[in-house]
Design a protein around this motif. Sequence first.
Motif, mmCIF file in Angstrom:
data_model
loop_
_atom_site.group_PDB
_atom_site.id
_atom_site.type_symbol
_atom_site.label_atom_id
_atom_site.label_comp_id
_atom_site.label_asym_id
_atom_site.label_seq_id
_atom_site.Cartn_x
_atom_site.Cartn_y
_atom_site.Cartn_z
ATOM 1 N N UNK A 138 28.355 -0.824 4.101
ATOM 2 C CA UNK A 138 28.292 0.631 4.024
ATOM 3 C C UNK A 138 26.836 1.053 3.868
ATOM 4 N N UNK A 139 26.089 1.059 4.981
ATOM 5 C CA UNK A 139 24.657 1.315 4.915
ATOM 6 C C UNK A 139 24.408 2.752 4.521
ATOM 7 N N UNK A 140 23.667 2.957 3.403
ATOM 8 C CA UNK A 140 23.416 4.322 2.955
ATOM 9 C C UNK A 140 21.931 4.641 2.875
ATOM 10 N N UNK A 141 21.047 3.623 2.806
ATOM 11 C CA UNK A 141 19.633 3.925 2.615
ATOM 12 C C UNK A 141 18.813 3.521 3.829
ATOM 13 N N UNK A 142 17.622 4.115 3.934
ATOM 14 C CA UNK A 142 16.684 3.779 5.000
ATOM 15 C C UNK A 142 15.453 3.132 4.384
#
Lengths: 164, 111
Positions: A138-142
């Motif tokens: 669940x990729x949430x950050x850059x």
Amino acid sequence: MKNIKSFVFLFIFLYIFWLLLNPWNWQALLAGAVIVALISGIFRKYGEILAQFKLNPKSILYSLIYIFVFLKELIKSNLDVAQRVLSPKLPITPGIVKVKTNLNSDFAKTILANSITLTPGTLSVDLKGKFLYIHWINVTTEGIEATSRAIVGKFEKYLEVMFD
Amino acid sequence: MQLVGAIITLIGSIFLFLGALGVFRMPDVFNRIQAGTKATTLGTMLFLIGITIGHTDVVPTLKIIILILFILFTNPLSSHALARAAHYIKTPLAEETVRDDLAKDEDRKEP
């Protein structure tokens, strides 16, 4: 000195396994001590990895805290998997992200990678020098900095104290 | 006491079942490994702890502690090896995947 330290660590590590596997009477304990001493004498080169553990009260305390932090994350990750699997829509946004770790010792990196695999939604795929590649469900950050803080941060502060 | 053990064993098997369901439902190999590893680690641990609580002997308990330790150390290790191998042979990722930093870094090295 370094040789003695890795011998002692390997001896303790192997003797714990001997104690867990065998009945506790004085014959078994004595035979175990002799055999384990022999083995850790011959293979003390492999004890070097274990000897990266620092031996002071603070690091032992942090190891105990680490076990509880880890168990909490393990239970959280199982509830997370259960929730994702049971929801009909299958809510995932997976991706492989790169994170940076400040740990130097191999033992610490091994434990970090293993812990990451067992924490919610992350799976370590590859390790190159100081960079870990992690499959995140669940990729949430850059960006490397934010991602590293989100994934590695909570374990790193303990492992930094525990290992050289 | 045996009832407590039975309940913990049941919870463990529920986690194992959810892991199996996860392997079935997830779209690609990495997501499947994710669901599989986490659920089997805690599921097997709870299962073994439940069996231990039913027993009163010391020796089986110690052996089950060894089993738990080995599972705790080797389960993530094997999943890590599987994931690395899968990525190395360029297994396709799911359509939902948003980014792949490892592929990006590897392509940069190749001419």
